[in-house]
Write a protein that holds these residues in place. Structure first.
Motif, short mmCIF file in Angstrom:
data_model
loop_
_atom_site.label_atom_id
_atom_site.label_comp_id
_atom_site.label_asym_id
_atom_site.label_seq_id
_atom_site.Cartn_x
_atom_site.Cartn_y
_atom_site.Cartn_z
N UNK A 88 -40.66 -44.70 -10.63
CA UNK A 88 -41.67 -44.94 -11.96
C UNK A 88 -42.62 -43.66 -11.88
N UNK A 89 -42.29 -42.78 -12.72
CA UNK A 89 -43.18 -41.70 -12.98
C UNK A 89 -43.77 -41.70 -14.20
N UNK A 90 -44.94 -40.92 -14.46
CA UNK A 90 -45.38 -40.92 -15.81
C UNK A 90 -44.55 -39.97 -16.75
N UNK A 91 -44.10 -39.10 -16.07
CA UNK A 91 -43.52 -38.06 -16.99
C UNK A 91 -41.75 -38.32 -16.56
N UNK A 92 -40.88 -37.86 -17.60
CA UNK A 92 -39.25 -38.25 -17.30
C UNK A 92 -39.11 -36.89 -16.84
N UNK A 93 -38.00 -36.94 -15.94
CA UNK A 93 -37.53 -35.88 -15.22
C UNK A 93 -37.06 -34.54 -16.02
N UNK A 94 -37.35 -33.61 -16.01
CA UNK A 94 -36.89 -32.49 -16.80
C UNK A 94 -35.60 -31.99 -16.37
N UNK A 95 -34.99 -31.10 -17.13
CA UNK A 95 -33.63 -30.45 -16.65
C UNK A 95 -33.99 -29.45 -15.78
N UNK A 96 -33.31 -29.59 -14.57
CA UNK A 96 -33.44 -28.67 -13.62
C UNK A 96 -32.58 -27.60 -13.82
N UNK A 97 -32.60 -26.57 -12.69
CA UNK A 97 -31.92 -25.17 -12.94
C UNK A 97 -30.49 -25.60 -12.74
N UNK A 98 -29.92 -26.48 -11.63
CA UNK A 98 -28.49 -26.69 -11.57
C UNK A 98 -27.94 -27.49 -12.70
N UNK A 99 -28.61 -28.09 -13.22
CA UNK A 99 -28.35 -29.13 -14.55
C UNK A 99 -28.28 -28.13 -15.74
N UNK A 100 -29.20 -27.39 -15.87
CA UNK A 100 -28.83 -26.39 -17.13
C UNK A 100 -28.03 -25.53 -16.96
N UNK A 101 -27.72 -24.80 -15.83
CA UNK A 101 -26.54 -23.96 -15.45
C UNK A 101 -25.12 -24.77 -15.66
N UNK A 102 -24.95 -26.12 -15.20
CA UNK A 102 -24.00 -26.85 -15.62
C UNK A 102 -23.60 -27.05 -16.88
N UNK A 103 -24.74 -27.35 -17.86
CA UNK A 103 -24.53 -27.24 -19.26
C UNK A 103 -23.97 -26.10 -19.82
N UNK A 104 -24.62 -24.76 -19.33
CA UNK A 104 -24.30 -23.66 -19.79
C UNK A 104 -22.88 -23.35 -19.58
N UNK A 105 -22.43 -23.64 -18.44
CA UNK A 105 -20.94 -23.17 -17.75
C UNK A 105 -20.09 -24.02 -18.75
N UNK A 106 -20.40 -25.23 -18.95
CA UNK A 106 -19.54 -26.19 -19.66
C UNK A 106 -19.31 -25.69 -21.00
N UNK A 107 -20.57 -25.10 -21.70
CA UNK A 107 -20.44 -24.70 -23.18
C UNK A 107 -19.65 -23.37 -23.18
N UNK A 108 -19.47 -22.67 -21.94
CA UNK A 108 -19.20 -21.19 -21.96
C UNK A 108 -17.64 -21.62 -21.93
N UNK A 109 -17.23 -22.82 -21.43
CA UNK A 109 -15.72 -23.03 -21.07
C UNK A 109 -15.05 -23.37 -22.65
N UNK A 110 -15.79 -23.57 -23.70
CA UNK A 110 -15.39 -24.03 -24.77
C UNK A 110 -15.15 -22.70 -25.58
N UNK A 111 -14.27 -22.69 -26.55
CA UNK A 111 -14.16 -21.60 -27.46
C UNK A 111 -15.25 -21.61 -28.68
N UNK A 112 -16.09 -22.58 -28.83
CA UNK A 112 -17.10 -22.78 -29.53
C UNK A 112 -17.50 -24.29 -29.69
N UNK A 113 -18.55 -24.36 -30.61
CA UNK A 113 -19.05 -25.71 -30.54
C UNK A 113 -17.91 -26.71 -31.06
N UNK A 114 -17.32 -26.27 -32.08
CA UNK A 114 -16.47 -27.60 -32.62
C UNK A 114 -15.22 -27.88 -31.82
N UNK A 115 -15.00 -26.96 -30.68
CA UNK A 115 -13.97 -27.17 -29.80
C UNK A 115 -14.68 -27.80 -28.35
N UNK A 116 -15.69 -28.06 -28.30
CA UNK A 116 -16.56 -28.60 -27.09
C UNK A 116 -16.15 -29.93 -26.95
N UNK A 117 -15.70 -30.50 -25.85
CA UNK A 117 -15.26 -31.79 -25.45
C UNK A 117 -16.23 -32.21 -24.15
#
Length: 160
Positions: A88-117
């Motif tokens: 129980x923290x007063x602040x919710x966890x922020x998106x960390x470096x590995x989480x941010x990079x994982x999302x960026x890699x996932x977005x980059x694996x798609x040909x565009x947002x409408x193809x993102x799954x």
């Protein structure tokens, strides 16, 4: 918002809940992996469960990875009576470096947002050779490269 926007939002929120349960100040890639394993009804979830990676097996692998990492530096988890993490923290966890990079890699694996799954998000989490996720998968006896190939197969057949 589109279906993928709702999915990504749900994965980030669940990842934050996983981080908070760990007592972590940051939502990292392994928290996103736990979230993906929790979110049923997607090809990403089916890829994980096909190799026996539901939420609890992933949690167990992450716990083994933590203990293994401590052992690597000469610390035995069994030698200490560590308290449970404060959830129980007063602040919710922020998106960390590995989480941010994982999302960026996932977005980059798609040909565009409408193809993102959802499987693109899973690929983003898996597509790293260093870090907690690949170490935990290796300790669980899961071939990360094979898992990525299975995920790519679901993209090829158009599965959501």
């Amino acid at each position: 918002m589109s279906a993928i926007d709702h999915y990504i939002n749900a994965i980030i929120e669940q990842g934050m809940a996983e981080a908070q349960e760990d007592g972590s100040a940051a939502t990292e890639a392994h928290h996103l992996l736990l979230a993906i394993a929790t979110h049923e009804g997607t090809a990403a979830h089916r890829v994980l469960t096909a190799v026996g990676l539901g939420r609890q097996p992933i949690r167990n692998a992450l716990d083994r990875e933590f203990e293994h990492s401590l052992n690597a530096v000469g610390v035995s988890l069994a030698s200490f009576n560590l308290p449970k993490p404060s959830r129980y923290s007063k602040r919710p966890p922020k998106l960390g470096a590995s989480g941010r990079l994982a999302l960026e890699r996932g977005f980059a694996a798609s040909t565009g947002k409408k193809d993102l799954r959802p499987t693109h998000v899973l690929l983003g989490v898996l597509d790293t050779e260093i870090g907690t996720v690949p170490r935990a998968l290796a300790l669980a006896g899961v071939d990360r490269v094979d898992l990525m190939a299975r995920a790519r197969e679901t993209l090829a057949d158009g599965s959501w």
